[in-house]
Each structure stands twice: as C-alpha cells, then as structure tokens.
Design an enzyme around this catalytic site. Sequence first.
Site, PDB file in Angstrom:
ATOM      1  N   LYS A  30      28.708  89.316 -24.039  1.00  0.00           N
ATOM      2  CA  LYS A  30      28.966  90.694 -23.644  1.00  0.00           C
ATOM      3  C   LYS A  30      27.670  91.343 -23.125  1.00  0.00           C
ATOM      4  CE  LYS A  30      32.823  89.248 -25.343  1.00  0.00           C
ATOM      5  NZ  LYS A  30      33.210  89.429 -26.726  1.00  0.00           N
ATOM      6  N   ARG A  58      18.824  69.802 -30.569  1.00  0.00           N
ATOM      7  CA  ARG A  58      19.730  70.525 -31.474  1.00  0.00           C
ATOM      8  C   ARG A  58      18.916  71.298 -32.512  1.00  0.00           C
ATOM      9  NH1 ARG A  58      21.623  67.884 -35.556  1.00  0.00           N
ATOM     10  NH2 ARG A  58      22.218  66.053 -34.342  1.00  0.00           N
ATOM     11  N   TYR A  79      37.302  92.443 -34.004  1.00  0.00           N
ATOM     12  CA  TYR A  79      37.604  91.457 -32.989  1.00  0.00           C
ATOM     13  C   TYR A  79      38.648  90.489 -33.543  1.00  0.00           C
ATOM     14  CZ  TYR A  79      36.799  87.980 -29.408  1.00  0.00           C
ATOM     15  OH  TYR A  79      36.973  87.101 -28.379  1.00  0.00           O
ATOM     16  N   ASP A 122      28.318  92.808 -36.911  1.00  0.00           N
ATOM     17  CA  ASP A 122      28.575  92.400 -35.527  1.00  0.00           C
ATOM     18  C   ASP A 122      28.148  93.575 -34.640  1.00  0.00           C
ATOM     19  OD1 ASP A 122      29.677  91.935 -33.019  1.00  0.00           O
ATOM     20  OD2 ASP A 122      31.493  91.004 -33.795  1.00  0.00           O
TER      21      ASP A 122
HETATM   22  C1  LIG Z   1      33.700  88.703 -27.829  1.00  0.00           C
HETATM   23  C2  LIG Z   1      33.429  89.134 -29.216  1.00  0.00           C
HETATM   24  C3  LIG Z   1      33.289  88.210 -30.254  1.00  0.00           C
HETATM   25  C4  LIG Z   1      33.469  86.714 -30.040  1.00  0.00           C
HETATM   26  O1  LIG Z   1      32.454  86.170 -29.263  1.00  0.00           O
HETATM   27  P1  LIG Z   1      32.623  84.911 -28.271  1.00  0.00           P
HETATM   28  O2  LIG Z   1      31.310  84.878 -27.569  1.00  0.00           O
HETATM   29  O3  LIG Z   1      33.787  85.195 -27.369  1.00  0.00           O
HETATM   30  O4  LIG Z   1      32.880  83.712 -29.115  1.00  0.00           O
HETATM   31  C5  LIG Z   1      32.989  88.702 -31.518  1.00  0.00           C
HETATM   32  N1  LIG Z   1      32.864  90.027 -31.754  1.00  0.00           N
HETATM   33  C6  LIG Z   1      33.010  90.944 -30.779  1.00  0.00           C
HETATM   34  C7  LIG Z   1      32.867  92.384 -31.091  1.00  0.00           C
HETATM   35  C8  LIG Z   1      33.308  90.524 -29.479  1.00  0.00           C
HETATM   36  O5  LIG Z   1      33.462  91.447 -28.526  1.00  0.00           O
END
Ligand SMILES: *Cc1c(COP(=O)(O)O)cnc(C)c1O
Length: 387
Positions: free
Chosen positions: A202, A53, A105, A177
């Site tokens: 993604k 961890r 998101y 993000d």
């Molecule tokens: C998918 C996504 C998230 C969340 O991520 P997870 O891996 O599904 O927890 C956050 N921000 C954006 C822009 C996303 O496309």
Amino acid sequence: MSWSPDKFGFDTRAVHAGQSPDPSTGAVITPIVLSTTFEHSSPGQHQGFDYSRCGNPTRAVYEECIANLEGARFGFANASGTVGVTTIMHLLQSGDHVVAGDDMYAGMYRLFEQIFKKNGISFSYVDLSDSKLLEAAMRPETRMVWIETPTNPLMKMVDIRELADISHAHGALLAVDNTFMSPYFQQPLALGADLVMHSSTKYINGHSDLIGGVLITDNEELAERLTFLANAVGGIQSAFDAYLCLRSLKTLGIRMRAHDSNARTLAAHLETHPAVERVMYPGLTSHPQHDLALKQMSGMGGMISIFLKGGLPAVNSMLKSVKVFTLAESLGGVESLISHPPTMTHLSLPEDVRLSLGITDNLVRLSVGIENVEDIIDDLDRALDAH
Ligand SMILES: *Cc1c(COP(=O)(O)O)cnc(C)c1O
C-alpha cells in the site's frame, strides 16, 4: 554518518537512512544484490551475509531505513503483509489467546480463523474503539493484542497508548497494523506499541506494483525472535522488491502529504453532497473520534469511506461511471481507487459478521490518489449524479 531520528527530519531520513554510496563502485543508489549466496573466506567467516533467506544486502538497507522511519532499530521485510502477520503469529504457541479488533482487514480474519485457530491459538474480536472492552477481554493466557487503526473499511480508531498500557499490565504484546497511516502520519512504537506491521503493498511502496510487508520493533528480545522466524518461516521479501520499497520510501513524505490534502478536500466536499448519507474520514469534525485522530496522528491520510443514499443501485451506477477513479481492490497507490467492500475486499467475511460490523451494501471505499483534486472531485460528482 548515522541518520538518527533526533538529528534529521522524516523526509531527510526517508532519502538517506541506512544508505551510503556503494564502497566497491561509488554507486550513489543502493544496488540490487541478486546473489543468493556469499563467499566465505574460511568456513563461517564472511562479510555479514551467507545466504539470502537469512540476510540480503539490499533488503538489509531497506529494513534499516523503514525501521528508522518508525523510530526503531529493527526491520524485517516480508514477501507480503499477510506472511508478515503469519510470522508474528508464530511468536505464539498452542493455548495462547489473542484479542483482535473487530473491524479489520478481512484477510487477517481469514488467517486467524482458518489457519491459526487450527494450531490451537484462540481469538476474541472486540470493538477496541472503547478501550475498556479490552480490559474485559483479557485472559490469563492472552499473549497478544492485534489492532488496526484507523480500521478497514469503517475508519474506526483505537487509542494506541491506552491499549498499550492495558496490554502490558496483562503481560501481552501490542501489535499494530499501521498500513493505513504509514510511519509518516502515525508512529505506534512511540505510543507504547511493541510491534508494527505494514502491508508495504500500500502506501510504503505506493505505486501498486508489488506485494510486500514489513515488521518493525525496537525491542531487542522481540527482534531476536523475529530474526529467527524470518529465517525459519522464510517469508522474506525478494531483493528486487526490497529495492523498489527502498526507492519508494524516498517519496513517502511528499506522497502522504498529497494523499492527505486531496482526501481532506474531497471528504469535506462529499459531506455536503446530497447523494451521500455519511462520510467516514478521521479529519472531519463529524467523525466520532476526531479528537483521538488529532491526538495520535499527525495527518489524516488518504482513505475515505462513504455510505450512499439509494442502496446498491446507487452504488452500482456510481461504480460504473467513474473515470479518474478505477474500480479495484487495494489502496495506497498514487492513483485513485474505488471499491465496494461488501462484494470485494470483505467478501470472505460471513454475511452476518459483515452486517453486524456495519459493512452494509451502500458502503463505498475510496483510496484517494495524488491526481489534481479538482479532477478527483469532478469525477465523483459526475458519478454520483449518474443515476
Ligand atoms: C492489504 C492489507 C493487508 C494484507 O497485506 P498483503 O500485502 O496484501 O498481504 C493487511 N492489512 C491491511 C490494513 C491491508 O490493507
């Protein structure tokens, strides 16, 4: 050998940064170390790892590689993008205030409103495509500005450099993000941001076969706090998933170039299609912030949003008729996906919030894959003619 950003290009670093043949076997590819625990030669004396961890050899290599690609020193791999943001929010305490973009998101909106608000953190949602609105939203207790750019699903952009300057003038951190662009097309830390987050589910992983997240910073003090939180909150990524992400980084550059090239061609085509009311893609000169896209991104990425003429019936017949595209949530994989944000990814938003943002029933989001572009275009043409 150090794979420093000034010495080597992106694709070279994506293949090599942080990696060297395994000293015990000579294995060229970083092994997956599944052990949860590591031998101490005497209490407290070990080779840098004691419990997985706190740190894992496979995860550490991936963290170094992805940090390098964002032009930074410190990476923290998470079990999901969402738990990465959960970890970031634990940098704050009760009484603190966050300014967030208004189009983001939907899961982040849910996390802020339904979890962190209960912990005494307050949030303002602001259209930050106008930087002046950030100035007006800042309060003495504002500790963080949280942005996505381009936004999901409306492809609005914010000026990272301007927002970094305003955030810092008020003593707040700017967190970005960067999921939609990946470090290949946008490097927020170089534009003044303090912290970058990705849903590696993604583009980073790119093959739609794991859920993951990663945080990156070049700020030592912040890195120290995130090291503590990674261990204390425990939202770390498994060694196996870190291995898959490390492997996927090697093709990030060539994948992003293919996504970008296909999306540019498709967006230009859709803009001329009679069944399409409007196309939102940063690479189109018709995008209201095309100049900003050229200024802060080195490519336009693979995400396109379109508004269809003919409302929901037109949307439904299109979604039923696609063959190369798959009707599914998520994005950033090598395969093309199509989704309907109002009833899928953004269903958790209250309807009045959704409509006031402009996420209307005729909105369709495309994650353009790396298939042959003629097949992608033919598929949508056929689907748009279906009704
Ligand atoms: C998918 C996504 C998230 C969340 O991520 P997870 O891996 O599904 O927890 C956050 N921000 C954006 C822009 C996303 O496309």
